[in-house]
Design a protein around this motif. Structure first.
Motif, PDB file in Angstrom:
ATOM      1  N   THR A  49       0.832  -1.201   0.000  1.00  0.00           N
ATOM      2  CA  THR A  49       0.000   0.000   0.000  1.00  0.00           C
ATOM      3  C   THR A  49       0.868   1.254   0.000  1.00  0.00           C
ATOM      4  O   THR A  49       0.593   2.219  -0.732  1.00  0.00           O
ATOM      5  N   ALA A  50       1.930   1.243   0.796  1.00  0.00           N
ATOM      6  CA  ALA A  50       2.865   2.370   0.802  1.00  0.00           C
ATOM      7  C   ALA A  50       3.507   2.546  -0.569  1.00  0.00           C
ATOM      8  O   ALA A  50       3.716   3.677  -1.030  1.00  0.00           O
ATOM      9  N   SER A  51       3.807   1.432  -1.237  1.00  0.00           N
ATOM     10  CA  SER A  51       4.387   1.508  -2.576  1.00  0.00           C
ATOM     11  C   SER A  51       3.421   2.154  -3.555  1.00  0.00           C
ATOM     12  O   SER A  51       3.806   2.991  -4.381  1.00  0.00           O
ATOM     13  N   MET A  52       2.142   1.774  -3.488  1.00  0.00           N
ATOM     14  CA  MET A  52       1.155   2.343  -4.401  1.00  0.00           C
ATOM     15  C   MET A  52       0.896   3.814  -4.102  1.00  0.00           C
ATOM     16  O   MET A  52       0.621   4.605  -5.004  1.00  0.00           O
ATOM     17  N   MET A  53       0.989   4.198  -2.844  1.00  0.00           N
ATOM     18  CA  MET A  53       0.863   5.608  -2.505  1.00  0.00           C
ATOM     19  C   MET A  53       2.041   6.404  -3.059  1.00  0.00           C
ATOM     20  O   MET A  53       1.864   7.525  -3.552  1.00  0.00           O
ATOM     21  N   LEU A  59      -6.099   8.775  -1.956  1.00  0.00           N
ATOM     22  CA  LEU A  59      -7.330   8.348  -1.283  1.00  0.00           C
ATOM     23  C   LEU A  59      -7.896   7.033  -1.803  1.00  0.00           C
ATOM     24  O   LEU A  59      -8.248   6.151  -1.003  1.00  0.00           O
ATOM     25  N   PRO A  60      -8.008   6.822  -3.128  1.00  0.00           N
ATOM     26  CA  PRO A  60      -8.521   5.523  -3.590  1.00  0.00           C
ATOM     27  C   PRO A  60      -7.644   4.351  -3.150  1.00  0.00           C
ATOM     28  O   PRO A  60      -8.152   3.268  -2.851  1.00  0.00           O
ATOM     29  N   VAL A  61      -6.332   4.569  -3.091  1.00  0.00           N
ATOM     30  CA  VAL A  61      -5.424   3.512  -2.646  1.00  0.00           C
ATOM     31  C   VAL A  61      -5.718   3.149  -1.197  1.00  0.00           C
ATOM     32  O   VAL A  61      -5.793   1.963  -0.835  1.00  0.00           O
ATOM     33  N   LEU A  62      -5.900   4.152  -0.352  1.00  0.00           N
ATOM     34  CA  LEU A  62      -6.199   3.901   1.056  1.00  0.00           C
ATOM     35  C   LEU A  62      -7.538   3.183   1.226  1.00  0.00           C
ATOM     36  O   LEU A  62      -7.668   2.272   2.047  1.00  0.00           O
ATOM     37  N   VAL A  63      -8.540   3.588   0.443  1.00  0.00           N
ATOM     38  CA  VAL A  63      -9.853   2.952   0.545  1.00  0.00           C
ATOM     39  C   VAL A  63      -9.782   1.487   0.135  1.00  0.00           C
ATOM     40  O   VAL A  63     -10.306   0.602   0.826  1.00  0.00           O
ATOM     41  N   ILE A  64      -9.120   1.210  -0.986  1.00  0.00           N
ATOM     42  CA  ILE A  64      -8.986  -0.177  -1.450  1.00  0.00           C
ATOM     43  C   ILE A  64      -8.205  -1.001  -0.439  1.00  0.00           C
ATOM     44  O   ILE A  64      -8.558  -2.150  -0.137  1.00  0.00           O
ATOM     45  N   SER A  65      -7.143  -0.422   0.112  1.00  0.00           N
ATOM     46  CA  SER A  65      -6.343  -1.137   1.109  1.00  0.00           C
ATOM     47  C   SER A  65      -7.168  -1.470   2.346  1.00  0.00           C
ATOM     48  O   SER A  65      -7.096  -2.585   2.881  1.00  0.00           O
ATOM     49  N   ALA A  66      -7.973  -0.507   2.802  1.00  0.00           N
ATOM     50  CA  ALA A  66      -8.779  -0.729   4.006  1.00  0.00           C
ATOM     51  C   ALA A  66      -9.871  -1.768   3.786  1.00  0.00           C
ATOM     52  O   ALA A  66     -10.181  -2.559   4.677  1.00  0.00           O
ATOM     53  N   LEU A  67     -10.435  -1.794   2.587  1.00  0.00           N
ATOM     54  CA  LEU A  67     -11.572  -2.679   2.327  1.00  0.00           C
ATOM     55  C   LEU A  67     -11.161  -4.091   1.913  1.00  0.00           C
ATOM     56  O   LEU A  67     -11.853  -5.066   2.243  1.00  0.00           O
ATOM     57  N   PHE A  68     -10.050  -4.228   1.192  1.00  0.00           N
ATOM     58  CA  PHE A  68      -9.755  -5.496   0.544  1.00  0.00           C
ATOM     59  C   PHE A  68      -8.436  -6.138   0.952  1.00  0.00           C
ATOM     60  O   PHE A  68      -8.058  -7.177   0.409  1.00  0.00           O
ATOM     61  N   THR A  69      -7.687  -5.526   1.873  1.00  0.00           N
ATOM     62  CA  THR A  69      -6.432  -6.130   2.320  1.00  0.00           C
ATOM     63  C   THR A  69      -6.374  -6.140   3.843  1.00  0.00           C
ATOM     64  O   THR A  69      -7.217  -5.551   4.513  1.00  0.00           O
ATOM     65  N   GLU A  70      -5.334  -6.800   4.356  1.00  0.00           N
ATOM     66  CA  GLU A  70      -5.109  -6.864   5.799  1.00  0.00           C
ATOM     67  C   GLU A  70      -4.076  -5.842   6.264  1.00  0.00           C
ATOM     68  O   GLU A  70      -3.523  -5.971   7.360  1.00  0.00           O
ATOM     69  N   ALA A  71      -3.827  -4.824   5.455  1.00  0.00           N
ATOM     70  CA  ALA A  71      -2.861  -3.797   5.832  1.00  0.00           C
ATOM     71  C   ALA A  71      -3.310  -3.081   7.108  1.00  0.00           C
ATOM     72  O   ALA A  71      -4.504  -2.858   7.317  1.00  0.00           O
ATOM     73  N   THR A  72      -2.337  -2.748   7.941  1.00  0.00           N
ATOM     74  CA  THR A  72      -2.637  -2.072   9.202  1.00  0.00           C
ATOM     75  C   THR A  72      -1.710  -0.879   9.388  1.00  0.00           C
ATOM     76  O   THR A  72      -0.554  -0.886   8.948  1.00  0.00           O
TER      77      THR A  72
END
Length: 245
Positions: free
Chosen positions: A52-56, A111-124
């Motif tokens: 997620t950090a990479s995509m941001m 913002l879309p990256v954060l939303v996708i990460s929160a909804l579809f991954t286990e990133a914390t």
């Protein structure tokens, strides 16, 4: 400050009047999250957080290169730009407005990256880590904004568009943004520290609590920043000398 905010507001409104510009700013990072991160690392909290950090960081790079590289070159071909540059305000409100505008669109792209990460991954991430990560993204955006300004002031629109399209994907792939951050291929590990994308993403990884950035990556990030800044100043003065001398 008043002139800076005026230029920022004007450039922001000029951009959002073309909705595809706003959509495109967040499309590539969001699509990369859906196709490269969610299916392969979404179930691993550590890998998903790093990805997620990479995509941001990818969003930051894309915004800096495209917003300035194509935006500045397109503005230079419009009759309004020569007029604005003859006003007594000087170059800094306009350049500062461009930088602030790019940061705003960077946040829109993130913002879309954060939303996708929160909804579809286990990133914390804790609120503190998220705040530090956003700060790291702002710092990481500097070399890409300067590189975009250099391209925008050095080339006409068609040339700038081609150059940005040619370099943004190699920088992303070579810097390890598009590969598994835990198990990157050997050739990516070999070349990544010499690219600005690697130093940038390691800053964001560190903010997320995954170890300090490597010295070589930070040194090369600083080298790229200084070089891009020098090229941006040279391109601006060159363009001003040719058109307004």
């Amino acid at each position: 400050m008043s002139l800076l905010l005026t230029h920022t507001r004007y450039q922001f409104m000029e951009t959002v009047r073309v909705p595809i510009s706003v959509i495109g700013n967040g499309f590539f990072p969001a699509a990369s999250m859906l196709f490269f991160v969610v299916p392969f690392t979404g179930d691993d909290p550590a890998a998903a957080t790093l990805a997620t950090a990479s995509m941001m960081t990818f969003a930051v790079m894309t915004s800096g290169l495209f917003t300035h590289g194509t935006g500045v070159s397109n503005d230079r071909e419009q009759p309004w730009d020569p007029y604005v540059r003859t006003l007594p305000a000087g170059p800094w409100p306009r350049l500062g407005g461009r930088i602030l505008n790019a940061l705003l669109f960077t946040l829109i792209g993130v913002l879309p990256v954060l939303v996708i990460s929160a909804l579809f991954t286990e990133a914390t991430a804790t609120p503190a880590q998220l705040a530090l990560g956003l700060g790291a993204l702002v710092a990481a955006s500097v070399p890409f904004q300067l590189l975009g300004l250099f391209i925008g002031y050095a080339l006409p629109f068609k040339g700038a568009l081609a150059v940005v399209q040619l370099i943004f994907l190699p920088l992303a792939v070579g810097g390890g943004l598009m590969t598994n951050p835990v198990q990157a291929p050997a050739f990516i590990d070999a070349i990544a520290p010499y690219l600005p994308t690697r130093g940038a993403v390691e800053l964001v990884w560190a903010a997320a609590g995954y170890g300090p950035p490597r010295t070589l990556a930070l040194v090369m990030l600083a080298v790229w920043t200084v070089a891009a800044g020098a090229l941006a100043v040279w391109a601006y003065r060159r363009d001003e000398g040719r058109r307004f001398a």
